[in-house]
Design an enzyme around this catalytic site. Sequence first.
Site, PDB file in Angstrom:
ATOM      1  CG  HIS A  29      84.715  -2.478   6.949  1.00  0.00           C
ATOM      2  ND1 HIS A  29      84.893  -3.273   8.054  1.00  0.00           N
ATOM      3  CD2 HIS A  29      83.429  -2.668   6.567  1.00  0.00           C
ATOM      4  CE1 HIS A  29      83.768  -3.919   8.326  1.00  0.00           C
ATOM      5  NE2 HIS A  29      82.868  -3.579   7.428  1.00  0.00           N
ATOM      6  CG  ASP A 127      87.930  -4.680   8.990  1.00  0.00           C
ATOM      7  OD1 ASP A 127      87.819  -3.615   8.373  1.00  0.00           O
ATOM      8  OD2 ASP A 127      86.959  -5.367   9.346  1.00  0.00           O
ATOM      9  CB  THR A 150      84.624  -0.247  11.081  1.00  0.00           C
ATOM     10  OG1 THR A 150      84.026  -1.503  10.725  1.00  0.00           O
ATOM     11  CG2 THR A 150      86.106  -0.300  10.761  1.00  0.00           C
ATOM     12  CB  VAL A 351      78.116  13.685  -2.467  1.00  0.00           C
ATOM     13  CG1 VAL A 351      77.161  13.669  -3.640  1.00  0.00           C
ATOM     14  CG2 VAL A 351      77.529  12.915  -1.291  1.00  0.00           C
ATOM     15  CD  GLN A 353      77.115  10.628   4.304  1.00  0.00           C
ATOM     16  OE1 GLN A 353      76.482  10.091   3.413  1.00  0.00           O
ATOM     17  NE2 GLN A 353      77.291  10.060   5.476  1.00  0.00           N
ATOM     18  CD1 TRP A 371      80.400   3.610  13.958  1.00  0.00           C
ATOM     19  CD2 TRP A 371      78.270   3.788  14.649  1.00  0.00           C
ATOM     20  NE1 TRP A 371      80.398   4.212  15.190  1.00  0.00           N
ATOM     21  CE2 TRP A 371      79.113   4.336  15.638  1.00  0.00           C
ATOM     22  CE3 TRP A 371      76.892   3.799  14.845  1.00  0.00           C
ATOM     23  CZ2 TRP A 371      78.609   4.883  16.822  1.00  0.00           C
ATOM     24  CZ3 TRP A 371      76.386   4.343  16.023  1.00  0.00           C
ATOM     25  CH2 TRP A 371      77.242   4.878  16.997  1.00  0.00           C
ATOM     26  CD  GLU A 376      80.745  10.344   7.545  1.00  0.00           C
ATOM     27  OE1 GLU A 376      79.789  10.490   6.764  1.00  0.00           O
ATOM     28  OE2 GLU A 376      81.675   9.544   7.318  1.00  0.00           O
ATOM     29  CG  ASP A 392      75.910  -2.270  11.645  1.00  0.00           C
ATOM     30  OD1 ASP A 392      75.470  -2.160  10.475  1.00  0.00           O
ATOM     31  OD2 ASP A 392      76.902  -1.647  12.044  1.00  0.00           O
TER      32      ASP A 392
HETATM   33  N1  UDP Z   1      80.797  -7.105  10.865  1.00  0.00           N
HETATM   34  C1  UDP Z   1      81.201  -7.809  11.930  1.00  0.00           C
HETATM   35  N2  UDP Z   1      81.869  -8.968  11.727  1.00  0.00           N
HETATM   36  C2  UDP Z   1      82.170  -9.428  10.515  1.00  0.00           C
HETATM   37  C3  UDP Z   1      81.755  -8.690   9.405  1.00  0.00           C
HETATM   38  C4  UDP Z   1      81.084  -7.513   9.622  1.00  0.00           C
HETATM   39  O1  UDP Z   1      80.943  -7.415  13.061  1.00  0.00           O
HETATM   40  O2  UDP Z   1      82.770 -10.495  10.426  1.00  0.00           O
HETATM   41  C5  UDP Z   1      80.027  -5.930  11.177  1.00  0.00           C
HETATM   42  C6  UDP Z   1      80.527  -4.677  10.540  1.00  0.00           C
HETATM   43  O3  UDP Z   1      81.511  -4.042  11.304  1.00  0.00           O
HETATM   44  C7  UDP Z   1      79.251  -3.891  10.523  1.00  0.00           C
HETATM   45  C8  UDP Z   1      78.191  -4.919  10.252  1.00  0.00           C
HETATM   46  O4  UDP Z   1      78.736  -6.133  10.683  1.00  0.00           O
HETATM   47  O5  UDP Z   1      78.967  -3.390  11.778  1.00  0.00           O
HETATM   48  C9  UDP Z   1      77.738  -4.948   8.846  1.00  0.00           C
HETATM   49  O6  UDP Z   1      78.708  -5.512   8.021  1.00  0.00           O
HETATM   50  P1  UDP Z   1      79.464  -4.663   6.930  1.00  0.00           P
HETATM   51  O7  UDP Z   1      80.304  -3.658   7.609  1.00  0.00           O
HETATM   52  O8  UDP Z   1      80.126  -5.591   6.020  1.00  0.00           O
HETATM   53  O9  UDP Z   1      78.324  -3.915   6.142  1.00  0.00           O
HETATM   54  P2  UDP Z   1      78.472  -2.420   5.699  1.00  0.00           P
HETATM   55  O10 UDP Z   1      78.565  -1.615   6.967  1.00  0.00           O
HETATM   56  O11 UDP Z   1      79.751  -2.337   4.904  1.00  0.00           O
HETATM   57  O12 UDP Z   1      77.272  -2.115   4.916  1.00  0.00           O
HETATM   58  N1  UDP Z   2      79.968   8.230   1.529  1.00  0.00           N
HETATM   59  C1  UDP Z   2      80.288   9.380   0.860  1.00  0.00           C
HETATM   60  N2  UDP Z   2      79.662   9.666  -0.303  1.00  0.00           N
HETATM   61  C2  UDP Z   2      78.716   8.863  -0.865  1.00  0.00           C
HETATM   62  C3  UDP Z   2      78.372   7.679  -0.145  1.00  0.00           C
HETATM   63  C4  UDP Z   2      79.011   7.396   1.038  1.00  0.00           C
HETATM   64  O1  UDP Z   2      81.145  10.162   1.306  1.00  0.00           O
HETATM   65  O2  UDP Z   2      78.212   9.192  -1.937  1.00  0.00           O
HETATM   66  C5  UDP Z   2      80.730   7.884   2.749  1.00  0.00           C
HETATM   67  C6  UDP Z   2      79.997   8.209   4.023  1.00  0.00           C
HETATM   68  O3  UDP Z   2      80.251   9.534   4.411  1.00  0.00           O
HETATM   69  C7  UDP Z   2      80.585   7.195   4.979  1.00  0.00           C
HETATM   70  C8  UDP Z   2      80.889   5.998   4.103  1.00  0.00           C
HETATM   71  O4  UDP Z   2      80.971   6.495   2.781  1.00  0.00           O
HETATM   72  O5  UDP Z   2      81.791   7.683   5.527  1.00  0.00           O
HETATM   73  C9  UDP Z   2      79.805   4.945   4.153  1.00  0.00           C
HETATM   74  O6  UDP Z   2      79.845   4.273   5.364  1.00  0.00           O
HETATM   75  P1  UDP Z   2      78.536   3.971   6.207  1.00  0.00           P
HETATM   76  O7  UDP Z   2      79.004   3.204   7.402  1.00  0.00           O
HETATM   77  O8  UDP Z   2      77.775   5.205   6.486  1.00  0.00           O
HETATM   78  O9  UDP Z   2      77.604   3.076   5.281  1.00  0.00           O
HETATM   79  P2  UDP Z   2      77.880   1.849   4.258  1.00  0.00           P
HETATM   80  O10 UDP Z   2      78.133   2.469   2.942  1.00  0.00           O
HETATM   81  O11 UDP Z   2      79.033   1.059   4.790  1.00  0.00           O
HETATM   82  O12 UDP Z   2      76.585   1.102   4.283  1.00  0.00           O
END
Ligand code: UDP
Ligand code: UDP
Length: 475
Positions: A29, A127, A150, A351, A353, A371, A376, A392
């Site tokens: 986020h 958010d 997001t 890293v 990414q 997402w 990216e 998701d």
């Molecule tokens: N999300 C949502 N409503 C909420 C909490 C999360 O729609 O109240 C969405 C969020 O944008 C994402 C997905 O649910 O698409 C997964 O949740 P979260 O982002 O917390 O997991 P993450 O992407 O950080 O692993």
């Molecule tokens: N990311 C990064 N380096 C890492 C791990 C994650 O730059 O070692 C970044 C990645 O590029 C992205 C974000 O952290 O912008 C992670 O968001 P994503 O929605 O892909 O997955 P989540 O971590 O929420 O499951």
Amino acid sequence: PPPNSTSDDCQGTAATPHIVLFPSAGMGHLVPFTRLAVALSAGHCCDVSLVTALPTVSSAESCHIAALFAAFPAVRRLDLRLAPLDASSEFPGADPFYVRYEALRRSTPLLLGPLLAGASASALVADIALASVAIPVARELRVPCYVFFTASATMLSFKAYFPTYLDANGGAGHSVGDVDVPGVCRVPRSSIPQALHDPDDIFTRQFVANGRALVAADGLLVNAFEAMEPEAVAALLGGSVVASLPPVFAVGPLMPLNLREAAEEQGNYRAWLDAQPPRSVVYVSFGSRKALARDQIRELAAWLEACGHRFLWVVKGAVVDRDDACELSDLLGEGFQRRVEGRGLVTKSWVEQDEVLRHPAVGLFVSHCGWNSVTEAAANGVPVLAWPRFADQRVNARVVARAGFGVWVERWSWEGEEAVVGAEEIAEQVVAAMGDQAVAEKAASVRDEAARAVADGGTSQQSLAEFVRRCRGGL
Ligand code: UDP
Ligand code: UDP
């Protein structure tokens, strides 16, 4: 990349809107919120404040926040000191990031009003995880409230429609089956975020409350663009998902900031990547938090050791990085790193990414399809082998597969399903994906479409400009 501070063209005037951005928690986020902050500040001459809830859950978030404000001093910082929420009794075993959403949701009615009034905000961008609690506060102060989603446009349409689905199917206590999102797609039961099958889950309660609140927002921003999700974007803009949805602004893919925050980089992946031939490296990452069970990590390690490909593998050993005390050798087995030395690099550190995906040596991204990772990969034209884990991510994997710049093996298990995907099966899919010319060509064309969307006159650039016009109008 955008300039690092407000450019000379951005002289503050009476018509400069002050936009307050209020992210929830987790890098998934925070990253898109900071990209939006810079796009509005440096790209569209807005006065921007970012609410930073302290202390952060992860150290990745606190590093990212520090790097952002150092690099972009024009973005103002609004610290929000959060009282600790004792969630252990109320939500035993809950995901720490969802517990943080809950803490923010409970503090918002009390803390957000004074923050907005003190900042003389002309608009709030909250958010998605905070939507249902932030909108009433902003309304009370007559500050327009926008919601930033997001994740994908497809997921936004699902979320907006889900309360209607529940109401038509016996209410929140009933089991969830396939969900037909009008004008977008059928989300099969197997792709529904795991938590949503439990109506009492902390995530489900927030998800449904926020979904219901969307119609009360002044507008919705989403990190998506038409060419990647044509049906979802069209349905959201055309109003066919639910009646009386406010205007939707598809503003993606938001551009990375090049903060180069991994200053004390471990493993020296940059120099290593520079030494590899073009399109030869498989980049393996499941996001910013732990996503794989131990036995699945071992199976992946067995494949990486046997496959002969060059690889860069980012391993996370805990949901919250501060809790991640284990050594790589505990996760991968003694001697793994020595045995793959030169050919493969494994790291538990952060890293950059986007920089990795931009590197010409990278030929394939094995991704959990968070997402941000998907956007990216798209923006850099890197083919994806989708391996969703939870939330998701199966919906996102479908977007990747439909847009054609990656493949998704739908039978592969995700969190909560027992089956471990074996090394040979991974090998087979990676070899096929690396050699798939059609996917590589599609990845290049998606990259070009993404660039067009955010360039001057592109759909996403125009949507963001329209959003800013409305914020100005609201002064
Ligand atoms: N999300 C949502 N409503 C909420 C909490 C999360 O729609 O109240 C969405 C969020 O944008 C994402 C997905 O649910 O698409 C997964 O949740 P979260 O982002 O917390 O997991 P993450 O992407 O950080 O692993
Ligand atoms: N990311 C990064 N380096 C890492 C791990 C994650 O730059 O070692 C970044 C990645 O590029 C992205 C974000 O952290 O912008 C992670 O968001 P994503 O929605 O892909 O997955 P989540 O971590 O929420 O499951």
